[in-house]
Scaffold this active site. Structure first.
Site, PDB file in Angstrom:
ATOM      1  N   SER A 175     -38.100  22.318 -62.163  1.00  0.00           N
ATOM      2  CA  SER A 175     -36.979  21.895 -61.325  1.00  0.00           C
ATOM      3  C   SER A 175     -37.386  21.851 -59.862  1.00  0.00           C
ATOM      4  O   SER A 175     -38.222  22.649 -59.412  1.00  0.00           O
ATOM      5  CB  SER A 175     -35.810  22.876 -61.493  1.00  0.00           C
ATOM      6  OG  SER A 175     -34.817  22.677 -60.501  1.00  0.00           O
ATOM      7  N   TYR A 195     -32.041  30.965 -61.204  1.00  0.00           N
ATOM      8  CA  TYR A 195     -32.415  29.755 -61.952  1.00  0.00           C
ATOM      9  C   TYR A 195     -33.768  29.242 -61.463  1.00  0.00           C
ATOM     10  O   TYR A 195     -34.673  28.969 -62.261  1.00  0.00           O
ATOM     11  CB  TYR A 195     -31.347  28.675 -61.782  1.00  0.00           C
ATOM     12  CG  TYR A 195     -31.764  27.320 -62.307  1.00  0.00           C
ATOM     13  CD1 TYR A 195     -31.924  27.116 -63.678  1.00  0.00           C
ATOM     14  CD2 TYR A 195     -32.012  26.254 -61.444  1.00  0.00           C
ATOM     15  CE1 TYR A 195     -32.324  25.882 -64.171  1.00  0.00           C
ATOM     16  CE2 TYR A 195     -32.414  25.020 -61.931  1.00  0.00           C
ATOM     17  CZ  TYR A 195     -32.561  24.838 -63.292  1.00  0.00           C
ATOM     18  OH  TYR A 195     -32.969  23.611 -63.767  1.00  0.00           O
TER      19      TYR A 195
END
Length: 332
Positions: A127, A152
Site C-alpha cells: 500500500s 494498517y
C-alpha cells in the site's frame, strides 16, 4: 496455470480473478466474506464470476493455519496473487487486532503455503500508506519507509519484510505492489470515491478532511488489474551482484513496485469530478485532518514502466463517470 487469488470477493481480487479466468487459467478464489463492509456487495461481486467455468470459490479465513495449509497441499498452485487483507486506515485505529490476525498471521500462512508447495511466484498487495509522513514527492520505492502513521501501514510494511525473508531463505519469488487509492465500479464503500458518490447522489453532505487541502494519486481499477496481470508474468530472480542497498530489490528474488496514476489531484478537483459525473453539487462539511491520514500521495512508477511496459493513465473524469454509472445501476 492454476492460481490462488485471495480476496476474490473484494474489489481488486474480484476483477483479477475474472481476468485470469477469461485468459483460460484455473482459479481458486478465497475470501472470508467478513462484515467490515456490506457483505451483500461481496456476494454480488462473487455472483459476477461464480459462473465462470474455471473458477472455484473457497470461504476461509487467512488465519486458519490448518485450512490454508491443506488448501495449498491439495491444489498445488502455480502462482498466488494475495489481495486479501483487513483494509482501511481509520478502522485500524479502533480495531488493531483485526489487522494482526489478517495482515500478519494471514500473510504468514500464505508465505508458508507458497514455501512448502513450490509456488513459482507470489504477488501480494502492499500500500502507498507505507510512505507515512514522507514529504519527498513523488514517493519512490527507493525511499525509506520506516515511519508508518497507522497500524494498517505498519502491517503492509511488515508484509514486505516478511516476503523478503522468505525470498532470501527459501528462494521464493515475491513481488509487492504498493497500490495508490484504487477506485472504480464495484469499489469499496469505505473509500472517498464511493462515499462521495453515495452522499452527492442522495443529497447528503460530504466530509472534506483537512479543509480540502489534500492530494491523492487516484488509480482506476482497470489500470490496477492490467498492472497485476503483467507483473505476475515477470517473477523476480535473485541477483548475487546486487549490493542490497535498494529497499525495492535484493540479492534474493524479491521486488517492490508502486502502482499508481503518477498524477495526484487535489481533493477539491476530485470532488468536482464526482459532481460532474453525478450532475449534482456536493454539500460540503470542511473538517480537520483525521488521525492516521496523510496530506498527499504521489507514485513514482518509473521502475514499473521499465519492468512491464505499462503505466496507469485513466483520468479521474472518465473513471468517475464509470463509477457513478455503476453506482446508479447497482443501487437503483
Amino acid at each position: 496455470m492454476k492460481y490462488l487469488v485471495t480476496g476474490a470477493a473484494g474489489f481488486i481480487g474480484n476483477f483479477v480473478a475474472e481476468r485470469l479466468c477469461k485468459e483460460g487459467h484455473e482459479i481458486v478464489g478465497l475470501d472470508n466474506l467478513n462484515d467490515y463492509y456490506d457483505p451483500a456487495l461481496k456476494d454480488a461481486r462473487l455472483a459476477r464470476i461464480e459462473h465462470l467455468e474455471k473458477f472455484t470459490f473457497v470461504k476461509m479465513d487467512l488465519a486458519d493455519r490448518e485450512g490454508i495449509a491443506a488448501l495449498f497441499k491439495t491444489e498445488q498452485f502455480d502462482r498466488v496473487i494475495h489481495l486479501a487483507a483487513q483494509a482501511g486506515v481509520r478502522y485500524s485505529i479502533e480495531n488493531p487486532m483485526a489487522y494482526i490476525d489478517s495482515n500478519l498471521v494471514g500473510f504468514a500462512t500464505i508465505l508458508e503455503g507458497c514455501r512448502h508447495n513450490k509456488v513459482k511466484h507470489l504477488v501480494y498487495a502492499s500500500s502507498s500508506s507505507v510512505y507515512g509522513m514522507n514529504e519527498k514527492m513523488p514517493f519512490s520505492t527507493e525511499d525509506a519507509v520506516d515511519h508508518p502513521v497507522s497500524l494498517y501501514a505498519a502491517t503492509k510494511k511488515s508484509n514486505e519484510l516478511m516476503a523478503h525473508s522468505y525470498s532470501h531463505l527459501y528462494n521464493l519469488p515475491t513481488t509487492g505492489l504498493r497500490f495508490f487509492t484504487v477506485y472504480g465500479p464495484w469499489g469499496r464503500p469505505d473509500m472517498a470515491p464511493f462515499l462521495f458518490t453515495d452522499a452527492i447522489l442522495n443529497d447528503r453532505e460530504i466530509k472534506v478532511f483537512n479543509h480540502g487541502k489534500m492530494k491523492r494519486d487516484f488509480t482506476y481499477i482497470d489500470d490496477i488489474v492490467e498492472g497485476i496481470i503483467r507483473i505476475q508474468n515477470v517473477a523476480p530472480v535473485g541477483d548475487p551482484e546486487n549490493p542490497n542497498t535498494s529497499p525495492s530489490s535484493s540479492k534474493a528474488p524479491y521486488k517492490v513496485f508502486n502502482i499508481g496514476n503518477n498524477e495526484p489531484i487535489s481533493l477539491m478537483s476530485f470532488i468536482e469530478a464526482v459532481e460532474s459525473a453525478a450532475g449534482k453539487v456536493a454539500k460540503k462539511n470542511y473538517m480537520p485532518m483525521q488521525a492516521g491520514d496523510v496530506p498527499a500521495t504521489f507514485a513514482d512508477i518509473d521502475s514499473l514502466k521499465n519492468e512491464i511496459g505499462f503505466k496507469p493513465d485513466t483520468n479521474i473524469q472518465s473513471g468517475m463517470v464509470q463509477l457513478v454509472t455503476w453506482f446508479k445501476e447497482y443501487y437503483k
